[in-house]
Design an enzyme around this catalytic site. Structure first.
Site, PDB file in Angstrom:
ATOM      1  N   ASP A 152       0.878  -1.225   0.075  1.00 20.04           N
ATOM      2  CA  ASP A 152      -0.202  -0.110  -0.011  1.00 20.04           C
ATOM      3  C   ASP A 152       0.646   1.352  -0.125  1.00 20.04           C
ATOM      4  O   ASP A 152       1.721   1.286   0.802  1.00 20.04           O
ATOM      5  CB  ASP A 152      -0.986  -0.112   1.296  1.00 20.04           C
ATOM      6  CG  ASP A 152      -1.973  -1.184   1.334  1.00 20.04           C
ATOM      7  OD1 ASP A 152      -2.634  -0.950   2.484  1.00 20.04           O
ATOM      8  OD2 ASP A 152      -1.685  -2.077   0.612  1.00 20.04           O
ATOM      9  N   GLN A 162       4.170   0.511   2.411  1.00 21.30           N
ATOM     10  CA  GLN A 162       4.339  -0.848   3.106  1.00 21.30           C
ATOM     11  C   GLN A 162       5.379  -1.387   2.407  1.00 21.30           C
ATOM     12  O   GLN A 162       5.542  -1.894   0.994  1.00 21.30           O
ATOM     13  CB  GLN A 162       2.930  -1.532   2.859  1.00 21.30           C
ATOM     14  CG  GLN A 162       1.759  -0.940   3.647  1.00 21.30           C
ATOM     15  CD  GLN A 162       1.842  -0.914   4.967  1.00 21.30           C
ATOM     16  OE1 GLN A 162       1.511  -2.125   5.639  1.00 21.30           O
ATOM     17  NE2 GLN A 162       2.265   0.132   5.761  1.00 21.30           N
ATOM     18  N   TRP A 177       1.321  -0.756   9.629  1.00 20.58           N
ATOM     19  CA  TRP A 177       0.613  -0.658   8.391  1.00 20.58           C
ATOM     20  C   TRP A 177       0.250   0.589   7.834  1.00 20.58           C
ATOM     21  O   TRP A 177       0.580   1.501   8.303  1.00 20.58           O
ATOM     22  CB  TRP A 177      -0.729  -1.512   8.690  1.00 20.58           C
ATOM     23  CG  TRP A 177      -0.270  -2.991   8.895  1.00 20.58           C
ATOM     24  CD1 TRP A 177       0.611  -3.570   8.812  1.00 20.58           C
ATOM     25  CD2 TRP A 177      -1.438  -4.087   9.296  1.00 20.58           C
ATOM     26  NE1 TRP A 177       0.677  -5.222   8.796  1.00 20.58           N
ATOM     27  CE2 TRP A 177      -0.671  -5.340   9.300  1.00 20.58           C
ATOM     28  CE3 TRP A 177      -2.526  -4.167   9.387  1.00 20.58           C
ATOM     29  CZ2 TRP A 177      -1.123  -6.648   9.344  1.00 20.58           C
ATOM     30  CZ3 TRP A 177      -3.205  -5.288   9.549  1.00 20.58           C
ATOM     31  CH2 TRP A 177      -2.555  -6.559   9.741  1.00 20.58           C
ATOM     32  N   THR A 178      -1.106   0.501   7.161  1.00 24.82           N
ATOM     33  CA  THR A 178      -1.134   1.756   6.225  1.00 24.82           C
ATOM     34  C   THR A 178      -1.658   2.902   7.149  1.00 24.82           C
ATOM     35  O   THR A 178      -2.454   2.799   8.183  1.00 24.82           O
ATOM     36  CB  THR A 178      -2.365   1.389   5.224  1.00 24.82           C
ATOM     37  OG1 THR A 178      -1.672   0.451   4.359  1.00 24.82           O
ATOM     38  CG2 THR A 178      -2.691   2.669   4.471  1.00 24.82           C
ATOM     39  N   ASP A 191      -6.645   1.316   8.628  1.00 29.25           N
ATOM     40  CA  ASP A 191      -6.271   2.087   7.512  1.00 29.25           C
ATOM     41  C   ASP A 191      -7.141   3.702   7.767  1.00 29.25           C
ATOM     42  O   ASP A 191      -7.907   3.915   6.884  1.00 29.25           O
ATOM     43  CB  ASP A 191      -6.728   1.644   6.062  1.00 29.25           C
ATOM     44  CG  ASP A 191      -6.065   0.269   5.909  1.00 29.25           C
ATOM     45  OD1 ASP A 191      -6.904  -0.467   5.164  1.00 29.25           O
ATOM     46  OD2 ASP A 191      -5.006  -0.034   6.346  1.00 29.25           O
TER      47      ASP A 191
END
Lengths: 652, 177
Positions: free
Chosen positions: A136, A152, A195-196, A260
């Site tokens: 991502d 990522q 993560w995102t 996210d």
């Protein structure tokens, strides 16, 4: 030893009682007539107990994870070793004909990927790190003269795992310079993955980054980070807020369905608002939060929006588009000439969907203009490989810019062998398409044109039905193609009506001839056309003489290899009265990015030819229609490399 | 005696709860495996692992992946054994076995760790990618052997491929649930 059939009676009572259970067998029962009934009851209960004990049998854990000869598995760490090739003889020659199938049909040999074929696949002007896995896009932003891109990244291999935030900067969204990793999993709250996330630039210029962490117990939480030194235009070092996580899954939301966070926007009350995707049963949803300081949040009542049957919403995005002007808008803008876009990446089918609608600030909801093409059930940004996309507002040039992750369509064996996996799309500007009112227009950022070298022009070439012509452009692996097509009017009028609904993916590809299509260009083709990737239009005349146009990319013959994915992608594209059919294609080795009608319909494809590579790649113009002849005008540029490389260390 | 009866009646409700939950979990195995193309293989693999008794569907997926790991290791062992047999090995077979070894290494060191990490953290699409890719690698290995007869790895390849397809199907159920 495990009893494989625990429901059958055991002949030898070699079982272990459940912990905490008394051993029910062996207690003597005295014989007395008055308790015959009791005996029966007791026996019944005992029999039931016996069955329960047998079902609940837990022998010693005899499941062994083999970790010896095949090398360290280290399943929990997720760190793959670099594959060391077993020494083998010379690579055999080219194999049998390609059959376009992915399953093991027949005895065809899968292609042994050699270094020449694999190294050709690397792109020249699409963003990718020097090696390893990427997915991502994260926190894109413009700050102090630099475009920043985070992503990522797996620093340890060419597959997903050990996820950190990579970082790169550019002056022009094309020429990127790699910087050190921005964030790594060094806290309990992002131990299993950084993560995102998204960036918000506050009115005073401060940057706030919100991102998802997978905790050491695999709970998905949201965390706050910010630049360690705002005076550093390269934003190399980042600090994680000491009070993280700032958000944990709220009641009713599963701890693996909460990730996210978006860029924040200002509400009319002066608070900041974000949305986070999730799901409730099969309904994909966006949760909405307000905050004043990005540290404490208020979960608002009700959902921002949800669509039944769409499953988990990943990487949600929310932004305004202008109906009046051809420019992007800051995320906080609202007003009468403004529509709002909601976008979600659907976990179910790994596609990105958007919908245009109206944002209601007071009750923090959003309503689509057309519920039939709501988020997840309507229009996609891209009909090829394009996921986890994210926009940002480029305040320097007043543009709304879209990034999209384009993964590989080959085997992980090849990814490991070539040492990398995934690229990003060329950044696209987003505009509301006033002419249709239903679509967005995506177009490669203008800066990509700075890579254009010499060009070849072909003006009003007549392409008769059933013909193929080679376009002499020299090298054909790094191209920017702009083309316009006009279909012979007489053929359009005479074409028969058809009841059949057409879809690119089930159409059988560019070999299936219709009255009014397919016609277009074939890229990454070899001289003999044994490998080729046609990008084309296909017009269908429906009931009442109504014409509908489809735009497709056919990968079924893109490669003779049998271990790569070779689908046919595409979609209907709106074509308005008086418009010529137009397309643009960026060819960059193993990526073909195609845009129809100024970006109303886009298709990103990954192709892995074995022959149509390097100097053997050609470009063809074709018209496989049965009746209509077509007039084509094309301009084709050679594209320079963007020379994406590490930031020169002496200049830092 | 009365104390004994009371005692039995006391433990019975506890067993009843265990019984219903165990029946429910057996139903989970049945329900899950019905959504895979190889029901028998799915059920037998799960039931032969005691952890399946109180696993949720994510746990069931992990059990299948553990079995995939075991079968893939067996296949790699077999490949290495065959490669030792230099005298009867022709160059084409030797080369094919070499490629298969590489592909099985990718399954063991790439697909499986990726799938397990994805199942643990809830980013299920990467579990889908890993299990689907395992099937691709096996098919590619099998196709390395040209000619009319089946490859020397045919039975093992078939087993590994089937179990990876079962795993992929269960991951799809998780994503769609």
């Amino acid at each position: 030893m495990v009893d494989p059939n625990p429901f059958l009676p055991v002949s030898n009572p070699g079982y272990t009682p459940l912990p905490g259970e008394a051993n029910p067998i062996g207690s003597p029962v005295t014989r007395r007539r008055s308790i015959c009934l009791c005996l029966a009851v007791v026996s019944g209960l005992l029999a039931l107990d016996l069955i329960v004990v047998l079902i609940g049998y837990r022998g010693s854990d005899n499941v062994q994870v083999h970790g010896n000869e095949s090398g360290s598995l280290a399943a929990s760490s997720g760190q793959p070793e670099i594959v060391r090739p077993v020494s083998r003889g010379p690579v055999a020659g080219v194999s049998e004909k390609a059959n376009g199938h992915f399953a093991d049909v027949g005895r065809l040999r899968s292609f042994p990927w050699n270094n020449s074929m694999l190294s050709w696949q690397r792109t020249a002007f699409h963003f990718q790190p020097e090696k390893n896995w990427m997915n991502d896009p994260n926190g894109p932003l413009f700050y102090k003269g630099w475009y920043h891109f985070f992503y990522q990244y797996n620093p340890n291999g060419a597959i997903w795992g050990d996820i950190v935030w990579g970082h790169a900067v550019s002056r022009d969204l094309i020429h990127w310079l790699h910087l050190p990793l921005a964030m790594v999993p060094d806290q309990w709250y992002d131990f299993n993955g950084v993560w995102t996330g998204s960036a918000t630039i506050l009115p005073d210029g401060k940057i706030v980054m919100l991102y998802t962490g997978a905790t050491n117990e695999s709970v998905q939480v949201q965390n706050l980070a910010y630049p360690a030194d705002p005076s550093d235009p390269l934003l190399i070092k980042w600090i994680k807020y000491s009070g993280n996580p700032v958000l944990v899954p709220p009641p009713g939301i599963h701890h693996k369905d909460f990730r996210d966070p978006t860029t924040a926007w200002l509400t009319s009350e002066g608070k900041w608002r974000i949305i986070i995707g999730s799901k409730i049963n099969r309904t994909g949803i966006a949760l909405v939060y307000d905050t004043k300081d990005f540290k404490t949040y208020e979960l608002l009542d009700g959902l921002f929006h949800g669509v039944p049957g769409t499953g988990m919403w990943e990487c949600v995005d929310f932004y305004p588009v202008s109906k009046a002007e051809d420019c992007g808008l800051d995320t906080s803008i609202n007003g009468p000439e403004v529509k709002h876009v909601v976008k979600a990446s659907l976990d179910d089918d790994r596609h990105d969907y958007y919908a245009i609608g109206t944002y209601h600030d007071k009750n923090s909801t959003w309503v689509p203009d057309n519920p039939e093409i709501d988020v997840g059930i309507g229009i996609r940004y891209d009909y090829g490989v394009f996921y986890a996309s994210k926009t940002f507002y480029d305040q320097d040039k007043s543009r709304r810019i879209l990034w999209g992750w384009i993964g590989e369509s080959d085997s992980e064996f090849a990814d490991v062998k070539k040492g990398w996996a995934s690229i990003q799309s060329i950044p696209r500007t987003i505009l509301f398409d006033n002419k249709t009112g239903t679509h967005l227009l995506q177009w490669p950022v203008q800066e990509v044109e700075s890579l254009r070298l010499r060009s070849n022009e072909f003006d009003k070439v007549q392409v008769k039905a059933g013909s193929v012509m080679k376009l002499d452009v020299g090298s054909a692996t790094q191209l920017d193609i702009e083309a316009e097509f006009e279909v012979d009017k007489e053929a359009l009028d005479k074409a028969p009506e058809s009841n059949v609904t057409f879809s690119c993916s089930s159409s059988g590809g560019s070999v299936k001839r219709g009255a009014l299509g397919p016609f277009g260009v074939s890229v990454l083709a070899d001289e003999a056309l044994s490998e080729q990737t046609p990008v084309y239009f296909y017009i269908v005349k429906g009931n009442g003489g109504k014409l509908t146009t489809h735009f497709c990319t056919d990968q079924s013959r893109s490669s003779e290899a049998t271990d790569v994915n070779k689908p046919i992608y595409g979609s209907y594209v709106p074509v308005l009265e008086g418009e010529k059919l137009s397309l643009r294609i960026l060819v960059d080795h193993s990526i073909v990015e195609s845009f129809a009608q100024g970006g109303r319909t886009c298709i990103a494809s990954r192709v892995y030819p074995t022959k149509a590579i390097y100097g053997a790649a050609r470009l063809f113009l074709f018209n496989n229609a049965t009746d209509a002849s077509v007039t084509a005008s094309l301009k084709i540029w050679q594209m320079n490399s963007a020379f994406i490389r590490p930031y020169p260390s002496e200049n830092k | 005696m009365k104390i004994f009866l009371l005692f039995l009646l006391f433990i019975f409700p506890v067993n009843a709860i265990r019984l219903t939950s165990i029946i429910r979990l057996s139903n989970l195995i049945d329900h899950t495996c019905k959504q895979t193309p190889y029901y028998e293989l799915c059920v037998s693999t799960l039931k032969s692992n005691p952890k399946s008794a109180d696993a949720d569907i994510c746990g069931l997926a992990k059990i299948i992946v553990t079995s995939l790991d075991s079968k893939a290791s067996d296949a790699l062992d077999q490949i290495n054994d065959l490669l030792q047999d230099e005298l009867t090995l022709d160059p084409a077979t030797e080369q094919a076995l070499g490629v298969c070894a590489e592909r099985y290494n990718v399954i063991l060191n790439g697909d499986i760790p990726q799938t397990m990490a994805a199942l643990d953290t809830g980013n299920y699409k990467f579990a889908q990618k890993g299990t689907n890719d395992a099937a691709v690698e096996v098919s590619a290995c099998e196709k390395e052997f040209t000619g009319k007869s089946k490859s020397p790895l045919y039975e093992l390849n078939k087993e590994v491929r089937r179990i990876s397809i079962v795993a992929a199907a269960i991951v799809k159920v998780i994503i769609n649930s």
